[in-house]
Structures are given as structure tokens and as C-alpha cells.
Design an enzyme around this catalytic site. Structure first.
Site, mmCIF file in Angstrom:
data_model
loop_
_atom_site.group_PDB
_atom_site.id
_atom_site.type_symbol
_atom_site.label_atom_id
_atom_site.label_comp_id
_atom_site.label_asym_id
_atom_site.label_seq_id
_atom_site.Cartn_x
_atom_site.Cartn_y
_atom_site.Cartn_z
ATOM 1 N N LYS A 103 0.858 -1.194 0.000
ATOM 2 C CA LYS A 103 0.000 0.000 0.000
ATOM 3 C C LYS A 103 0.884 1.231 0.000
ATOM 4 O O LYS A 103 1.984 1.213 0.564
ATOM 5 C CB LYS A 103 -0.886 0.022 1.254
ATOM 6 N N GLY A 217 -21.793 5.707 -4.419
ATOM 7 C CA GLY A 217 -20.705 6.079 -5.332
ATOM 8 C C GLY A 217 -20.413 4.922 -6.256
ATOM 9 O O GLY A 217 -21.321 4.176 -6.645
ATOM 10 N N GLY A 220 -21.267 1.384 -4.344
ATOM 11 C CA GLY A 220 -22.664 1.265 -3.922
ATOM 12 C C GLY A 220 -23.668 1.375 -5.062
ATOM 13 O O GLY A 220 -24.665 0.643 -5.087
HETATM 14 P P1 NAD Z 1 -16.921 6.844 -4.071
HETATM 15 O O1 NAD Z 1 -16.192 8.057 -3.675
HETATM 16 O O2 NAD Z 1 -17.226 6.581 -5.492
HETATM 17 O O3 NAD Z 1 -18.342 6.796 -3.303
HETATM 18 C C1 NAD Z 1 -18.495 7.033 -1.953
HETATM 19 C C2 NAD Z 1 -19.970 7.314 -1.681
HETATM 20 O O4 NAD Z 1 -20.158 7.470 -0.286
HETATM 21 C C3 NAD Z 1 -20.506 8.585 -2.324
HETATM 22 O O5 NAD Z 1 -21.824 8.351 -2.795
HETATM 23 C C4 NAD Z 1 -20.557 9.585 -1.171
HETATM 24 O O6 NAD Z 1 -21.547 10.585 -1.357
HETATM 25 C C5 NAD Z 1 -20.931 8.645 -0.055
HETATM 26 N N1 NAD Z 1 -20.646 9.172 1.261
HETATM 27 C C6 NAD Z 1 -19.628 9.983 1.673
HETATM 28 N N2 NAD Z 1 -19.780 10.271 2.970
HETATM 29 C C7 NAD Z 1 -20.881 9.612 3.384
HETATM 30 C C8 NAD Z 1 -21.555 9.495 4.614
HETATM 31 N N3 NAD Z 1 -21.122 10.133 5.712
HETATM 32 N N4 NAD Z 1 -22.633 8.694 4.674
HETATM 33 C C9 NAD Z 1 -23.082 8.045 3.579
HETATM 34 N N5 NAD Z 1 -22.517 8.134 2.396
HETATM 35 C C10 NAD Z 1 -21.425 8.907 2.304
HETATM 36 O O7 NAD Z 1 -16.105 5.640 -3.405
HETATM 37 P P2 NAD Z 1 -16.144 4.095 -3.794
HETATM 38 O O8 NAD Z 1 -15.039 3.820 -4.743
HETATM 39 O O9 NAD Z 1 -17.530 3.690 -4.113
HETATM 40 O O10 NAD Z 1 -15.678 3.453 -2.399
HETATM 41 C C11 NAD Z 1 -16.612 3.288 -1.331
HETATM 42 C C12 NAD Z 1 -16.014 2.329 -0.323
HETATM 43 O O11 NAD Z 1 -15.718 1.092 -0.981
HETATM 44 C C13 NAD Z 1 -14.678 2.789 0.291
HETATM 45 O O12 NAD Z 1 -14.604 2.308 1.615
HETATM 46 C C14 NAD Z 1 -13.648 2.080 -0.544
HETATM 47 O O13 NAD Z 1 -12.427 1.894 0.153
HETATM 48 C C15 NAD Z 1 -14.360 0.761 -0.784
HETATM 49 N N6 NAD Z 1 -13.807 0.040 -1.936
HETATM 50 C C16 NAD Z 1 -13.966 0.518 -3.194
HETATM 51 C C17 NAD Z 1 -13.408 -0.176 -4.248
HETATM 52 C C18 NAD Z 1 -13.602 0.292 -5.655
HETATM 53 O O14 NAD Z 1 -13.190 -0.444 -6.556
HETATM 54 N N7 NAD Z 1 -14.221 1.431 -5.901
HETATM 55 C C19 NAD Z 1 -12.673 -1.361 -4.017
HETATM 56 C C20 NAD Z 1 -12.542 -1.831 -2.717
HETATM 57 C C21 NAD Z 1 -13.122 -1.120 -1.673
#
Ligand code: NAD
Length: 421
Positions: A103, A217, A220
């Protein structure tokens, strides 16, 4: 807040005790193989030079080259980077892909930098760490606030420095720059395969299964769309501005339309962009807060936003039958303990969101072999890996009578240690 590396080491201890891990392997696994700290001088747009601190932690490469994202965030610390690299080792080993744990991070608020400054910072980071990375050593990827564009700059800088092409040095690249088909929705898709297997174990029928998703995001919103297509009843979604609950179910396409038009998710009930005051506060369809979403009486709760959302403060109000952690670290260790004692099934992040790193591994594999796989190929391989991993973790949970998170750590530590002896 606990130190993340100390938390990680507690998890290692738990798993090591269950399998009676050889003490010589245990001491090696108690620290990263290497942590590189670099000073990155960046010429700012105004002409002055600022120096930023960056890290790369290479935890363990018994299963394959070090693998893990690079985070740009003001809160980055050396202990956070070390913990995240440990969890990458566990994640790759849980789904049994031939990659180790790594990382990176830079202490920076990217929102305060111009695009040009971010490009110079990204190239500067690679100028400092390049001798330690490469498709045969350590393969970074995007993480918080780092994008496919940043990966493309980093690949370019690395190739300039080594003097030859090496597209597999970094993953999460744009498709036209050596990226993989399916990467954009792979995290959600991997989580969906876990939910499908979980539904079989819990004897849940999609049409009667209610789902709440916190965070709309990348992870989700794809999750909502795929589950909706499979017939699950999505009753609540939320983003940083709040959420919506609809007892009759939410159509994610319609929620997207509201968001794209600049509306809050609560406006979904009205079918068009609205003001906060117009969002219904009660009824079958109503606006809800993120706190309320977590406490809904649903079959499956999916945290897909931030870390530390299910805590000692709200854990007693959680009514979901199962939790699937699409976000990284959404449950604090104290809350985890309570969920375990209450018998709530929790599919841990190291399994539920491992679809992302699995397709990153596919990207690296395609790059080093000079291949390009179709989306169908990618999904077929992903499904096989995720379904196998889910069932292995489930069987380990049954074998030792433990929860799924501990079971994933047990399985992963078994795999890594077997390669170290
Ligand atoms: P993203 O930035 O695309 O989306 C994050 C979402 O969370 C947004 O809709 C934002 O409005 C919302 N958000 C922010 N603060 C919030 C709150 N207080 N309450 C509710 N919603 C809130 O990020 P992502 O890529 O979708 O990642 C989301 C999670 O998934 C993170 O923990 C990330 O580490 C994990 N993750 C993502 C991936 C990936 O491939 N994108 C892979 C592994 C893990």
C-alpha cells in the site's frame, strides 16, 4: 481512535492462535518486509517548491508481487499505510490470487492542488520509489483520491525512468492505456457473488429480500443496479447528503436520474429535483439520514461509503440479519465483537470487496501476457474466484465455529504461511 496497525496485529494474533501458527512465521508476519518513506518536492503553480511526504509499505510477497493502492489524503500516516498493506495481503490471500500485500500513501489534500500540481506530485512519487516497483516486484493501483488518470501518469513516468514498456507496473489504468474490461464495476460484482452465495446459505429468496445500501458512489451504485436486476428489493440508499427509504422498493435508474439532475436522493419520492423542505419526512417513501439507514430493519445492510460507520454508539440499534462490507473498514473492532455475539452474519471487507483487487490482478495478468480479455471472460473468472472464496471462508467459519471475518483471516494466514515454510 485505535492505532490501525495495532488493530491489524490483534486480528493477526486471533487468527494465529486458532491455527496455532508457527512462532517463527508469526514474528515475520508482525511487520512489513519494507516501508519506504520519501520526500517529494513539487513545483507549485506559483513557482515555489513544496515538499510532501509519501510512503510505500511492502508487507509480504509470499504469494506473489506486492499489490495495493496509493492513497492521497491529509490523514495518511505510516501506521495506516502499514495496516492497509497487511489487509491487502489478507485480502489477496482470502480470494487466493497470486499477489502479496502492499500500500502507498502521500500526506496531501488533493482538493488544494491544481491538476498540474497533482500530475507533478504523482510523477515525483514515482521518481522516488521506482527502483522498488515494477510488474515483477510491486504493482500499485488507485485508492482514495487517486484516479485512472493518475495511474496513467505514474505508468508513463516509470517507463521513462526504466527505459522500456511495462504496462503491468500499475493497475486501474484507463481502458485505452492497458486497463481491464469490467474494472469499473468489479468491486460491486464481486460483492454480488458473495450475496448470491449468502442468500443460498440463509435460504433467502431475492424478491423477498430487502436491502439497504449506505453510499451511492462507484461501489454502492453499481451494487444497487446489479441487485435490482437480479430481483432484490432495494429499500434504502444514501450518499453524503442523506438518503431515501421506499418500502415499495427503489429503482436505481430513477435514483441516478435524480442525482444527475443535481437532486438529493430524498427527491426520489417526488420523481424530480426538489428542495430539502419538499422531501417527505414520513410515509411509504421518505427521506432518511445515514444514521437511520444503518438502523433499518432489513435483511441485508451494505455499508459502501466510509470506514467506522457501525460503532459502539449505534451497534445495538442495528436490525439487519446480515451485513456485507463493500466499504473498507466500516465496522469498528468493538462493534464487530457485539455483532458477533448477537449472531448477525457479517461478510467482511477482505472478502466482500475483493472483486476490485481480483480484476486488478486480471489487468496485471493481461498486461504481462500481452492479452486483452473480453468482459465476459473477466466476469467468468471473477465469479469462479469469488464463489470459491466465499464458500471456503464459510466452511472455515463452520469448522472452527468462528465468525466470517476471523475465518477469512485464518484462511489467508494459512495460505501465506504455507508459502513461507
Ligand atoms: P466513491 O467516492 O465513489 O463513493 C463514496 C460514496 O459514499 C458517495 O456516494 C458519497 O456521497 C458517499 N458518502 C460519503 N460520505 C458519506 C456518509 N457520511 N454517509 C453516507 N454516504 C457517504 O467511493 P467508492 O469507490 O464507491 O468506495 C466506497 C467504499 O468502498 C470505500 O470504503 C472504498 O475503500 C471501498 N472500496 C472501493 C473499491 C472500488 O473499486 N471502488 C474497491 C474496494 C473497496
Amino acid at each position: 481512535m485505535n492505532n490501525p496497525f495495532q488493530n491489524a496485529m490483534k486480528q493477526l494474533d486471533n487468527a494465529a492462535d486458532i491455527i496455532n501458527l508457527d512462532k517463527n512465521i508469526r514474528v515475520i508476519l508482525e511487520q512489513p518486509d519494507r516501508v519506504i518513506e520519501v520526500a517529494i518536492p513539487v513545483k507549485m503553480d506559483g513557482g515555489e517548491v513544496k515538499v510532501f511526504t509519501g510512503y510505500r509499505s511492502q508487507y509480504n510477497n509470499a504469494l506473489g508481487v506486492y499489490k495495493g493502492g496509493i492513497r492521497y489524503h491529509p490523514g495518511v500516516t505510516i501506521d495506516e499505510v502499514k495496516a492497509l498493506s497487511f489487509w491487502m495481503m489478507i485480502k489477496c490471500a482470502t480470494v487466493n490470487i497470486p499477489m502479496g500485500g502492499g500500500k502507498g500513501g502521500v500526506i496531501i489534500n488533493p482538493k488544494e492542488l491544481s491538476i498540474g500540481e497533482i500530475e507533478r506530485l504523482s510523477r515525483g512519487y514515482i521518481q522516488k520509489i521506482w527502483p522498488n516497483i515494477g510488474s515483477d516486484k510491486d504493482v500499485p493501483a488507485p485508492d482514495v483520491y487517486t484516479t485512472p488518470q493518475i495511474m496513467a501518469w505514474m505508468r508513463d513516468e516509470y517507463e521513462k525512468l526504466v527505459g522500456h514498456e511495462d504496462p503491468g507496473v500499475i493497475t486501474g489504468k484507463p481502458l485505452e492505456d492497458g486497463g481491464s474490461e469490467g474494472r469499473s464495476f468489479s468491486t460491486a460484482q464481486g460483492g454480488v457473488y458473495c450475496i448470491r452465495e449468502l442468500a443460498k446459505k440463509m435460504k433467502l429468496n431475492p424478491a423477498e429480500t430487502t436491502v439497504a445500501i449506505q453510499g451511492y458512489g462507484n461501489a454502492g451504485s453499481y451494487m444497487a443496479k446489479i441487485l435490482y436486476k437480479m430481483g432484490y428489493k432495494i429499500v434504502a440508499i444514501s450518499d453524503s447528503k442523506g438518503g431515501v427509504y421506499n418500502a415499495d422498493g427503489i429503482n436505481p435508474q430513477k435514483a441516478d436520474a435524480i442525482k444527475e439532475a443535481g437532486g438529493m436522493l430524498g427527491c426520489y419520492c417526488l420523481g424530480s429535483v426538489c428542495t430539502l423542505e419538499q422531501v417527505p419526512g414520513d410515509g411509504t417513501c421518505r427521506g432518511i439520514t445515514n444514521e437511520e439507514l444503518l438502523e433499518l430493519d432489513v435483511d441485508i445492510l451494505i455499508p459502501a461509503a466510509l470506514e467506522n460507520q457501525i460503532t459502539i454508539e449505534n451497534v445495538d440499534k442495528i436490525k439487519a440479519k446480515a451485513i456485507v462490507e463493500l466499504a473498507n473498514g466500516p465496522t469498528t473492532p468493538e462493534a464487530d465483537e457485539i455483532l458477533r455475539s448477537k449472531g448477525i452474519i457479517l461478510v467482511p471487507d477482505v472478502l466482500a470487496n475483493a472483486g476490485g483487487v481480483t480484476v486488478s490482478y486480471f489487468e496485471w495478468d493481461q498486461n504481462v501476457k500481452g492479452e486483452h480479455w473480453t468482459e465476459d471472460d473477466v466476469l467468468e473468472k471473477l465469479e469462479k474466484i469469488m464463489v470459491t472464496a466465499f464458500n471456503e471462508v464459510w466452511d472455515t467459519k463452520e469448522k472452527y465455529n468462528i465468525d466470517m471475518r476471523t475465518a477469512a483471516f485464518v484462511k489467508a494466514v494459512e495460505r501465506v504461511s504455507a508459502k513461507m515454510t
